[in-house]
Design an enzyme around this catalytic site. Structure first.
Site, mmCIF file in Angstrom:
data_model
loop_
_atom_site.group_PDB
_atom_site.id
_atom_site.type_symbol
_atom_site.label_atom_id
_atom_site.label_comp_id
_atom_site.label_asym_id
_atom_site.label_seq_id
_atom_site.Cartn_x
_atom_site.Cartn_y
_atom_site.Cartn_z
ATOM 1 N N LYS A 191 0.880 -1.178 0.000
ATOM 2 C CA LYS A 191 0.000 0.000 0.000
ATOM 3 C C LYS A 191 0.917 1.227 0.000
ATOM 4 O O LYS A 191 1.457 1.613 1.025
ATOM 5 C CB LYS A 191 -0.870 -0.018 1.272
ATOM 6 C CG LYS A 191 -2.225 0.663 1.139
ATOM 7 C CD LYS A 191 -2.163 2.132 0.783
ATOM 8 C CE LYS A 191 -1.852 3.019 1.956
ATOM 9 N NZ LYS A 191 -1.652 4.436 1.557
ATOM 10 N N GLU A 266 9.966 2.008 10.570
ATOM 11 C CA GLU A 266 10.981 3.043 10.321
ATOM 12 C C GLU A 266 10.242 4.369 10.377
ATOM 13 O O GLU A 266 9.446 4.687 9.487
ATOM 14 C CB GLU A 266 11.627 2.851 8.950
ATOM 15 C CG GLU A 266 12.538 1.650 8.895
ATOM 16 C CD GLU A 266 13.272 1.509 7.580
ATOM 17 O OE1 GLU A 266 13.226 2.437 6.748
ATOM 18 O OE2 GLU A 266 13.877 0.452 7.386
ATOM 19 N N CYS A 300 14.120 11.007 6.329
ATOM 20 C CA CYS A 300 14.071 10.592 7.740
ATOM 21 C C CYS A 300 15.412 10.784 8.423
ATOM 22 O O CYS A 300 15.474 11.089 9.612
ATOM 23 C CB CYS A 300 13.614 9.153 7.842
ATOM 24 S SG CYS A 300 14.634 8.027 6.884
ATOM 25 N N GLU A 397 9.769 17.050 14.402
ATOM 26 C CA GLU A 397 10.218 16.777 13.037
ATOM 27 C C GLU A 397 9.464 17.709 12.085
ATOM 28 O O GLU A 397 8.232 17.635 11.993
ATOM 29 C CB GLU A 397 9.934 15.313 12.669
ATOM 30 C CG GLU A 397 10.464 14.955 11.293
ATOM 31 C CD GLU A 397 10.133 13.530 10.870
ATOM 32 O OE1 GLU A 397 8.956 13.129 10.967
ATOM 33 O OE2 GLU A 397 11.049 12.818 10.429
#
Ligand code: NAD
Length: 503
Positions: A191, A266, A300, A397
């Site tokens: 997905k 992750e 990331c 973030e």
């Protein structure tokens, strides 16, 4: 300019079929619309204009894909590793052959600059080659003898797995998850992120054309809260490999609880680059700029916090500001471009909201700090200075080309700042003192640390984070630990005393 024009013309050739027929799911080897018949629009960050309709998969499509993956599993799992290896190498060959197409579509779909996406497409092929070569040994185990028994371990693929990927470098990340799953003998339902569906479709087609049996890799497009959620809840899906935001990871854990899903996450990061006064400042500057402003900062492992020692901070920040002023923002397909537009308008709003937050918190916007007006979702590369560790700009973030600079006095203070966030994905340490490099690396709360280097990947090494940055590791055999189950068979040598009851 002419290079940009040429690339746009080639891109248009590749886009034509998606403009005309949209992007369908691929289930059991067949291209299919969503069972509901519904579609959603996908837009390019370059101009904000919708260019294709995407099948809006829901629970019914996920169920069909899970059934296909379940049906294909026994044969795929039983196939000799050498044969799986050959198929995965053919997939890598096909990725290389279509690398330009993949890179062009990825730039258009995500806003990432060509200079990075051309490499990311090839890295996708490398991911397949690397895990192809490991496939024949994936099941290998150990012999663990005792005087009474010979214990023999072996591994078997866990079953059909779900792979859920984000929109940043989607092709590279999809291959990074799907290649080891296939090499291990798992079948997959993928997905992809709703904001970047193009290259997931190309990957599914490549796998199909390269001879991957129908049902081994299935693609279902759709939204996280519907298609993604259904995948994480499906009883036939044994594990979920997820790359995305930390709070989505929490949701997936909850959603997968009833079916006891194995999860591999992750997640996000707020990674420090720590520059000590004895560092090679020229190289540290190059790396700091590269690690936050490449890939639009939508990365990331970006070094989104600069921790610089007070004695060199004025000079380092001044040089940084000068370099930021020379960064080239533009069309992703322009060979000169270093920073392209952000993925979608809501993300642009999120990133730019931190400009106000920084002002309110009392930090200084030393470079950038504005949206670039126009059709696409462009933002200026930005630097916040004068930040304190407890500010939101130093904790959260932001996931854009935005760097927060902090100053420290000594090693202990640097470590307290570096570790004083929820995340723990990567850390970058710049010093020419070997003992300090070792000490700091030992104490940094992060899954991956680079000393005197930018992020350079070596695929056999473990990749992943601690704290809110993830669960589990990818790379080399670590990937197989996730996609496989280990079994122990204890063979009695016949000489040991069996406890006797009732005798
Ligand atoms: P996201 O979490 O919003 O979405 C990622 C994927 O999850 C998408 O496919 C989405 O549709 C799906 N999803 C959303 N809600 C879901 C739900 N309830 N159930 C199942 N699936 C759901 O993340 P994003 O905005 O696409 O990606 C950016 C994030 O990814 C950043 O936080 C970034 O740090 C992280 N990331 C981490 C790594 C890493 O290796 N640690 C790599 C790349 C990106």
């Amino acid at each position: 300019m002419s290079m940009l024009k040429d690339r746009l013309a080639v891109l248009e050739g590749h886009l034509a079929r998606f403009r005309a027929r949209g992007i369908e799911n691929l289930i059991g080897g067949e291209s299919r619309p969503a069972q509901s018949g519904r579609t959603f629009e996908t837009r390019s960050p370059v101009d904000g204009v919708a260019f294709a309709q995407v099948a809006e998969g829901t629970g019914a499509d996920i169920d069909a894909a899970a059934q296909a993956a379940k049906a294909a599993f026994p044969d795929w799992a039983a196939m000799a590793g050498a044969k799986r290896k050959a198929i995965l190498h053919r997939i890598a060959d096909a990725i290389e052959a279509r690398a330009e197409e993949i890179a062009l579509l990825e730039c258009w779909d995500t806003g990432q600059a060509w200079r990075f996406m051309s490499k990311a497409a090839l890295r996708g092929a490398e991911n397949f080659r690397f895990f192809a070569d490991l496939a024949p040994g994936a099941r290998d185990g150990k012999a663990l003898p005792t005087p009474g028994h010979l214990n023999v371990t072996s591994r078997a693929p866990i079953g059909p797995v779900g792979v859920i990927t984000p929109w940043n470098t989607p092709f590279m990340l999809s291959t990074w998850k799907i290649a080891p799953a296939l090499a291990a003998g798992c079948t997959v339902v993928h997905k992809p992120a709703e904001f970047s569906p193009l290259t997931a479709r190309i990957l599914a087609e490549i796998c199909h054309d390269a001879g991957l049996p129908p049902g081994v890799l299935n693609l279902v497009n759709g939204f996280g809260e519907s298609a993604g959620k259904a995948l994480t809840e499906h009883p036939d899906i044994r594990a979920i490999a997820f790359v995305g935001e930390s709070r989505t990871g929490s949701a997936i854990m909850r959603q997968g609880a009833d079916t006891l899903k194995r999860v591999h996450f992750e997640l996000g990061g707020k990674n420090p680059v720590i520059v000590f006064e004895d560092a090679d400042l020229d190289r540290a500057l190059d790396a700091a700029v590269f690690m936050i402003y490449s890939l639009n900062g939508e990365r990331c492992t970006s070094s989104s916090r600069l921790l610089v020692q007070e004695s060199i901070a004025d000079e380092f920040e001044a040089r940084l500001i000068e370099r930021i002023g020379r960064l080239r923002v533009g069309h992703p397909l322009d060979p000169e471009t270093e920073i392209g537009p952000l993925i979608h308008p809501a993300h642009l709003d999120k990133v730019t909201s931190y400009f106000d937050i920084a002002r309110k918190e009392g930090a200084t916007i030393a470079a950038g700090g504005r949206r670039i007006e126009g059709a696409g979702w462009f933002v200026e590369p930005t630097l916040f200075t004068g930040a304190r560790p407890d500010m939101r700009i130093a904790q959260e973030e932001i996931f854009g080309p935005v760097l927060t600079a902090l100053r420290f006095g000594d090693e202990d203070e640097a470590l307290a700042m570096a570790n004083g966030v929820a995340y723990g994905l990567a850390g970058y340490v710049w010093t020419n003192d070997l003992s300090r490099a070792l000490r700091v690396s030992e104490r940094l709360e992060a899954g991956m640390i680079w000393v005197n280097s930018e992020n350079v990947r070596h695929l056999p090494t473990p990749f992943g984070g601690v704290k809110a940055s993830g669960i589990g590791r990818d790379g080399g055999d670590w990937s197989f630990e996730f996609y496989m189950e280990t079994k122990n068979v204890a063979l009695a040598l016949g000489a040991h005393q069996i406890p006797k009851l009732g005798g």
